[in-house]
Scaffold this motif. Sequence first.
Motif, PDB file in Angstrom:
ATOM      1  N   HIS A  72       0.861  -1.191   0.000  1.00  0.00           N
ATOM      2  CA  HIS A  72       0.000   0.000   0.000  1.00  0.00           C
ATOM      3  C   HIS A  72       0.894   1.236   0.000  1.00  0.00           C
ATOM      4  N   THR A  73       0.801   2.034  -1.042  1.00  0.00           N
ATOM      5  CA  THR A  73       1.607   3.249  -1.113  1.00  0.00           C
ATOM      6  C   THR A  73       0.932   4.373  -0.323  1.00  0.00           C
ATOM      7  N   GLY A  74       1.362   5.596  -0.553  1.00  0.00           N
ATOM      8  CA  GLY A  74       0.819   6.744   0.161  1.00  0.00           C
ATOM      9  C   GLY A  74       1.902   7.782   0.284  1.00  0.00           C
ATOM     10  N   SER A  75       1.486   8.938   0.722  1.00  0.00           N
ATOM     11  CA  SER A  75       2.357  10.098   0.722  1.00  0.00           C
ATOM     12  C   SER A  75       3.416  10.012   1.819  1.00  0.00           C
ATOM     13  N   THR A  76       4.640  10.402   1.476  1.00  0.00           N
ATOM     14  CA  THR A  76       5.653  10.586   2.507  1.00  0.00           C
ATOM     15  C   THR A  76       6.185  12.009   2.424  1.00  0.00           C
ATOM     16  N   PHE A  77       6.618  12.529   3.548  1.00  0.00           N
ATOM     17  CA  PHE A  77       7.062  13.914   3.609  1.00  0.00           C
ATOM     18  C   PHE A  77       8.420  14.065   2.920  1.00  0.00           C
ATOM     19  N   VAL A  78       8.514  15.009   1.991  1.00  0.00           N
ATOM     20  CA  VAL A  78       9.825  15.325   1.412  1.00  0.00           C
ATOM     21  C   VAL A  78      10.083  16.806   1.655  1.00  0.00           C
ATOM     22  N   SER A  79      11.326  17.149   1.779  1.00  0.00           N
ATOM     23  CA  SER A  79      11.644  18.534   2.136  1.00  0.00           C
ATOM     24  C   SER A  79      12.727  19.062   1.217  1.00  0.00           C
ATOM     25  N   ASP A  80      12.840  20.369   1.138  1.00  0.00           N
ATOM     26  CA  ASP A  80      13.895  20.968   0.321  1.00  0.00           C
ATOM     27  C   ASP A  80      15.207  21.021   1.087  1.00  0.00           C
ATOM     28  N   THR A  81      15.076  20.994   2.426  1.00  0.00           N
ATOM     29  CA  THR A  81      16.265  21.302   3.210  1.00  0.00           C
ATOM     30  C   THR A  81      16.995  20.063   3.700  1.00  0.00           C
ATOM     31  N   SER A  82      16.261  18.938   3.855  1.00  0.00           N
ATOM     32  CA  SER A  82      16.975  17.772   4.377  1.00  0.00           C
ATOM     33  C   SER A  82      17.098  16.721   3.286  1.00  0.00           C
ATOM     34  N   ARG A  83      17.710  15.638   3.611  1.00  0.00           N
ATOM     35  CA  ARG A  83      18.003  14.586   2.651  1.00  0.00           C
ATOM     36  C   ARG A  83      16.785  13.671   2.498  1.00  0.00           C
ATOM     37  N   ASN A  84      16.268  13.588   1.288  1.00  0.00           N
ATOM     38  CA  ASN A  84      15.158  12.670   1.033  1.00  0.00           C
ATOM     39  C   ASN A  84      15.737  11.354   0.548  1.00  0.00           C
ATOM     40  N   ILE A  85      15.222  10.262   1.082  1.00  0.00           N
ATOM     41  CA  ILE A  85      15.805   8.965   0.716  1.00  0.00           C
ATOM     42  C   ILE A  85      14.737   8.054   0.115  1.00  0.00           C
TER      43      ILE A  85
END
Lengths: 462, 462
Positions: free
Chosen positions: A206-219
Amino acid sequence: MRLILFCLLLLPGIAGAQLTIDSTAFLIRDIYRQSYTELKAYEWLTTLCKDIGHRLSGSEGAERAVEWSKSTMDTFGLDKVWLQPTLVPHWERGGNAQVIMISPEYGAQTLMALALGNSPGTPKGGVRAEVIEVQTIDELRAMPDEKVKGKIIFFNRAMDMGQLNTFAAYGNAADQRYSGPHVAGYKGAVGVAIRSLSSRQDDYPHTGSTFVSDTSRNIPSVALSTNDAVRLSKAIKAGPTELFIETHGKMLEDKMSYNVIGEIKGTISPDTIILVGGHLDSWDVGDGAQDDGSGCVHSMEVLYRLKKINYKPRYTIRCVLFMNEENGLRGGLTYADSAISKNEFHMVAIESDGGAGMPTGFGVSAGEHTKLDEALSHMGTFISLLEPYGIGLFPGGGGADIGPLKPKAGLLIGLRPQSARYFDYHHADNDVLETVHPRELAAGSAALTTFIILLDQYGIYK
Amino acid sequence: MRLILFCLLLLPGIAGAQLTIDSTAFLIRDIYRQSYTELKAYEWLTTLCKDIGHRLSGSEGAERAVEWSKSTMDTFGLDKVWLQPTLVPHWERGGNAQVIMISPEYGAQTLMALALGNSPGTPKGGVRAEVIEVQTIDELRAMPDEKVKGKIIFFNRAMDMGQLNTFAAYGNAADQRYSGPHVAGYKGAVGVAIRSLSSRQDDYPHTGSTFVSDTSRNIPSVALSTNDAVRLSKAIKAGPTELFIETHGKMLEDKMSYNVIGEIKGTISPDTIILVGGHLDSWDVGDGAQDDGSGCVHSMEVLYRLKKINYKPRYTIRCVLFMNEENGLRGGLTYADSAISKNEFHMVAIESDGGAGMPTGFGVSAGEHTKLDEALSHMGTFISLLEPYGIGLFPGGGGADIGPLKPKAGLLIGLRPQSARYFDYHHADNDVLETVHPRELAAGSAALTTFIILLDQYGIYK
């Protein structure tokens, strides 16, 4: 025959006149009968699911869903149907995730996985690292960064199925998906896998939204099927285990899209609005039948049905199909910005975003200037008309898309369908039309239509 | 941890002591939690449906279901588990029905059909005759016999899907199946076809019991799928249409079978009984999952759960799995005969025979010497404890198997599951395990268990 009777009740000359309790009860019964026999919502949902299909913001499906719902509402004879432009994020999955577990005890096994929405793809060739299992974000936070660095973090807390309401169980587990990857990335992890937020033990991720940011490292981050989460956990218990993850997610340029809006103008207080809505976008898997095709066709049927019985509302009844609830909420934010800047008053905003199950009632929250107790007490005097239909009022509710209206709304309300099955399908490949029962869907339309008539007749205060 | 708490509440030394409202509320919450997490009823239903399968009275499946349910209840640690012998009718379908429509307009088409239960087979080579469509038995009665003689009668009245409750819609259409063939035979018809009693427009024929008599002429009779009923009606409208029907039904010698019974003895008034039951037999199609495998595993879980929490009832709690509800009611009649001859008092008899949907409450009828109003008013004081679980009380209810207890019972009660889906599957090949949701099934078990604890604690009168 039926229409003649309604004309007696609702003559254009007495537009907006208050109905008697008896005639309201009769009207309610008839609206249920019409919804159950015509099954209009199911007809539309079939088109939305099978001719259009899933419709993530920015996708071709979303574009077609906008066109279709606008042109369908155009046939109702409403006072106005329009598109409200809103820029939306445009994330693409870019291909299937590949996830392989490498365990000294169990060998190499491919796991059923879906990249989380908004998450970045791995470098070409994927990432491979030892995997560390945690149950909570706090447990991860408590770990020294050097233990996390270069590792893949596996969030394995299951939804607590002992909860009465699966939405509560979901709410208590969803932080892993939304914030888990962000926290793990911040601590130096190279990837995240989560146990799917699912109410079944099966093979669907089951997918869904995860938080991504401009300032930290998205993995890179993926959801594993519940069966594979169990498998992985067992392997980790047996000894050091690695995961190989390859995903292809990409955030592209924002794209222009639209909320789709239709309304019947109020005959007495047209500037006061009763809103009913759902969200037109879905994840890019399955049909988006439960989430939230159902809420869209529920809301469309409210206006269709009110026109069909020639109901002349006191207040303006507006249907809003929001764009981008799943990964940005841009439609809801745009709608609220516009409403607030125009000083529109939403006496009530109702969202249907809990699937197509048999409705059990409405969850009610107050806008910033409303006294919830007084409103609930007043509504208690007329909700009894819906008791024979299994409909009650509950404190607490609303919806993501209508949330931004809070400063200027009277009440924010969410339809509450029976929740047993919803999270079996939510954000997964099996959220398809076939999980929807035409009669349960129709009951949702009828509950919304009749509740809105009661609100229009009796208001939210004495 | 949980069991320690219960031991505090329910020490053997204070067996039968009245619980406080607070501790009862806690107990209810915990029983729901256990049912939702353990999913015991679904585990048993899987065995009953997939290892045993359908189980018409007199069949090998019925025999195996008796053995399995007895040996499963034997593991609960009950005070007594036993078999109650009952002779049952033994009808066999003897092969698939063949039904062909011969229409000048549409040619020859094979229709999806199932012979009605108990109906005789056609002569070898089948029957072929012109078909006359009627909507009601009264319409047929009003026809001159010579118009009916030698013809096949087609009862085509659909279930009224505008009804709120599909059980009411079923009740209003079922006379065609039960009495239609009898009346048609009496008037000289050579066969009957009925539109299936189904809530879906699809290709599944739905069988079920039809009345046969020793004194009048019994004729071959079949149910057509709703799609084929529409097709046949259209053909008849286009011009004189014939049906060819070949069926193979045969009533054999009565066979010995059994009700399966288990009980926990009451600690204060062991001679007063609270009964919960379902019926073990099913039609000879599908899995008999909804009708009534679900009711059986619901009832079994009540005793299982009460033992698991070490509940010591004031009254005797008895689970009865009745044999032969579908085509004879012999189990229910035998049980009542025995109970009445032993002068047993059933304070309450509850049947679960409405499928596996989410429970909405209990329908209540009075035994011959009970004042329904007083009982409902008393029960109203404690049923509020089940309101958070969506459970209410409704006047009117019971069950076929417990009906014969009426002269000697306090209350006759039926569990009321949500009815939207039930008649999609009822008596058809698609009444399979896959239509049952484990969580909805568990909610039924929990509703029954907790309601029975409340009845045991507070009785049916002040």
